[in-house]
Write a protein that holds these residues in place. Structure first.
Motif, PDB file in Angstrom:
ATOM      1  N   TYR A 121      37.378  40.019  45.030  1.00  0.00           N
ATOM      2  CA  TYR A 121      37.841  39.360  43.808  1.00  0.00           C
ATOM      3  C   TYR A 121      36.806  38.432  43.199  1.00  0.00           C
ATOM      4  N   PRO A 300      39.853  37.007  35.170  1.00  0.00           N
ATOM      5  CA  PRO A 300      38.836  38.050  35.010  1.00  0.00           C
ATOM      6  C   PRO A 300      37.434  37.545  35.366  1.00  0.00           C
ATOM      7  N   THR A 304      34.481  42.985  38.108  1.00  0.00           N
ATOM      8  CA  THR A 304      35.382  42.697  39.227  1.00  0.00           C
ATOM      9  C   THR A 304      36.785  43.151  38.861  1.00  0.00           C
ATOM     10  N   PRO A 305      37.066  44.457  38.946  1.00  0.00           N
ATOM     11  CA  PRO A 305      38.313  45.014  38.405  1.00  0.00           C
ATOM     12  C   PRO A 305      39.596  44.508  39.048  1.00  0.00           C
ATOM     13  N   ILE A 306      39.558  44.120  40.333  1.00  0.00           N
ATOM     14  CA  ILE A 306      40.802  43.693  40.987  1.00  0.00           C
ATOM     15  C   ILE A 306      41.405  42.471  40.311  1.00  0.00           C
ATOM     16  N   THR A 307      40.585  41.684  39.613  1.00  0.00           N
ATOM     17  CA  THR A 307      41.083  40.456  38.986  1.00  0.00           C
ATOM     18  C   THR A 307      42.082  40.744  37.872  1.00  0.00           C
ATOM     19  N   THR A 308      42.068  41.947  37.340  1.00  0.00           N
ATOM     20  CA  THR A 308      43.019  42.307  36.284  1.00  0.00           C
ATOM     21  C   THR A 308      43.965  43.431  36.705  1.00  0.00           C
ATOM     22  N   LYS A 309      43.699  44.075  37.843  1.00  0.00           N
ATOM     23  CA  LYS A 309      44.486  45.240  38.244  1.00  0.00           C
ATOM     24  C   LYS A 309      45.323  45.029  39.498  1.00  0.00           C
ATOM     25  N   SER A 310      45.242  43.867  40.104  1.00  0.00           N
ATOM     26  CA  SER A 310      46.032  43.615  41.304  1.00  0.00           C
ATOM     27  C   SER A 310      47.522  43.781  41.008  1.00  0.00           C
ATOM     28  N   SER A 311      48.262  44.361  41.939  1.00  0.00           N
ATOM     29  CA  SER A 311      49.707  44.536  41.754  1.00  0.00           C
ATOM     30  C   SER A 311      50.470  43.249  42.018  1.00  0.00           C
ATOM     31  N   LEU A 313      49.594  40.190  40.546  1.00  0.00           N
ATOM     32  CA  LEU A 313      49.280  39.175  39.534  1.00  0.00           C
ATOM     33  C   LEU A 313      50.517  38.331  39.242  1.00  0.00           C
TER      34      LEU A 313
END
Length: 497
Positions: A121, A300, A304-311, A313
């Protein structure tokens, strides 16, 4: 990619960490199954139960007791909007009872971003070549402090990556440098630290330079999520080493320690109970609770895509609930709301969730204060901040809402830390110092840095209002503060009780 030298440094340190874990004197206080069984058992709490928990939390404001895990789970599972209004009201009442209506202000200062870890992250992870890593030189550090003190800031949290260039020797040198700098009437009086876990001997070394609070976030308390976020073979991949980072700090007589989670990596209800068990463990082993709790959300970051795609959030509504529950579950602790959140949400959370500390005038790029005109420098930042108001704009908004802006560092410098501070916070008497010293530090700001609008509001409304509170509640303190205010008007600085 890491260099040969960086890999060698990491390998040596990892072996030392593994050896410490083999002989760890503490038992893991996070039982994943038990936490989930508590959450499930309290899935449908009764209205009367919630009302009783609220009353208990308010009573705890005078004793420092924390709520039980079952009670925190019940609050987290509450769905009734009317009950949530009662929880928010209680959070505000508890915060004002313990600390008063003052808000302590600070700024983060990122000193070094190179890191040997590879956290999924983090914009500063070692494999992320889209972000430029940088370590401040002593000259650049001086430039940053010049800007920060020029705003009127007195309190910092300094941030370091885990890397050979920012080892404990470097940390000590930079903190000593910060304390040594004076620019006119500007100076930094308290340096808190957000840095990697250390060995006891390293904590003892960093204590000698006069740090304030040492802050280590577990990020997530859920074991499997922790493993997925922090690759094996990295220093941060060792869960137990990090979990007991602050136990080692307290072993080394660091006075104040601080915990936190990164919301959005796992179910927030689980993380709340993780924070509670962490606070329990510190109390059990050392009799000193956590000085502050932080609850940053994923934001964001470049590449670092997980910062916006984590399930996992966390929504704004749930975020407000989390902050309020933290105040009820641990009434004595400082509650830190950061500039990760938008200004409008911060204003709302401030009013109803029991917040006691906030950063302002924030820049998080390494070297970002020297480029204050740039709100963001994405290629140099760990993540994106949302509240980019200047310190003066932030203070103006606080004053308009009737809060007392405070740059107080008196407790730290008068020895009211650790087990000398906790009884004051746990018995709701620390606000007597908070209000008095908040007035004095705000007066300094008004004299030296404030815009005309802030100065007028501060002099005519805020200081008279809080002086009146002192006169009504602690007359002797009020008289002393009046004397010190006169001395400040004549040019004296750093007056405190």
């Amino acid at each position: 990619m890491l260099t040969k030298e960086e890999k060698a440094w990491r390998e040596v340190r990892l072996n030392q960490i593994l050896k410490w874990e083999e002989n760890c004197p503490y038992e893991d206080f996070i039982d994943d199954e038990k936490i989930w069984s508590i959450i499930e058992a309290k899935k449908e709490p009764e209205r009367q139960e919630i009302l009783e928990i609220i009353e208990k939390a308010k009573e705890n404001a005078y004793t420092g007791a924390m709520l039980a895990p079952e009670e925190v789970a019940a609050l987290a599972n509450t769905k009734d909007p009317d009950l949530w209004e009662a929880i928010f009201e209680a959070a505000t009442w508890i915060k004002n009872t313990v600390y008063g209506s003052r808000i302590v202000l600070f700024s983060p200062l990122y000193i070094s971003s190179p890191c040997v870890n590879n956290c999924a992250y983090c914009g500063f992870r070692q494999s992320n070549e889209a972000v430029k890593k940088k370590t401040l030189t002593m000259e650049e550090l001086e430039d940053e402090i010049r800007v920060l003190t020029g705003m009127g800031q007195k309190r910092l949290i300094v941030v370091y990556g885990e890397h050979p260039v920012s080892d404990v020797k470097f940390m000590c040198e930079t903190i000593e440098k910060i304390y040594s700098l004076k620019f006119g009437k500007g100076e930094i009086r308290r340096v808190n630290v957000n840095a990697p876990p250390l060995f006891k001997e390293e904590y003892e070394e960093i204590k000698t330079v006069g740090i304030g609070t040492y802050q280590v976030f577990q990020e997530t308390y859920h074991h499997e999520t922790y493993r997925r976020m922090h690759p094996k073979g990295t220093l941060k991949g060792e869960y137990k080493w990090r979990l007991f980072a602050l136990h080692r700090a307290l072993e080394a007589d660091i006075d104040d320690v601080a915990i936190g989670v990164l919301l959005g990596l796992y179910d927030w209800r689980f993380e709340l109970l993780g924070l509670l068990y962490h606070a329990y463990s510190l109390e059990k082993e050392f009799g000193v609770g956590t000085h502050t709790i932080s609850y940053p959300r994923l934001e964001p970051a470049v590449n670092t895509p997980i910062t916006t795609k984590s399930s996992y959030l966390v929504s704004d509504e749930d975020f407000k609930k989390i902050v309020a529950i933290i105040r009820l579950m641990c009434p004595y602790t400082g509650s830190i709301l950061t500039a990760r959140e938008p200004a409008s949400l911060r204003q709302e959370v401030l009013k109803k969730c029991g917040v006691s500390q906030m950063d302002a005038g924030t820049r998080i790029a390494v070297g970002g204060y020297a480029e204050m005109e740039k709100e963001h420098i994405p290629e140099k930042q760990q993540f994106m901040i949302q509240d980019t108001r200047s310190l003066d704009e932030f203070i103006l908004d606080l004053c308009r809402e009737g809060y007392l802006p405070s740059f107080c560092t008196a407790c730290y410098r008068e020895g009211r830390t650790g087990d000398n501070f906790m009884p004051l916070a746990k018995h709701a008497t620390v606000k007597n110092f908070c209000i008095a010293n908040g007035i004095l530090t705000f007066k300094e700001y008004l004299l030296d840095y404030a815009s005309p609008e802030v100065k007028e509001l501060g002099e005519k409304v805020i200081i008279p209002e809080y002086l009146k509170w002192l006169e009504d509640n602690i007359p002797r303190a009020a008289e002393r503060v009046k004397e010190l205010l006169k001395r400040e008007e004549k040019g004296e600085r750093d007056c405190h009780l």
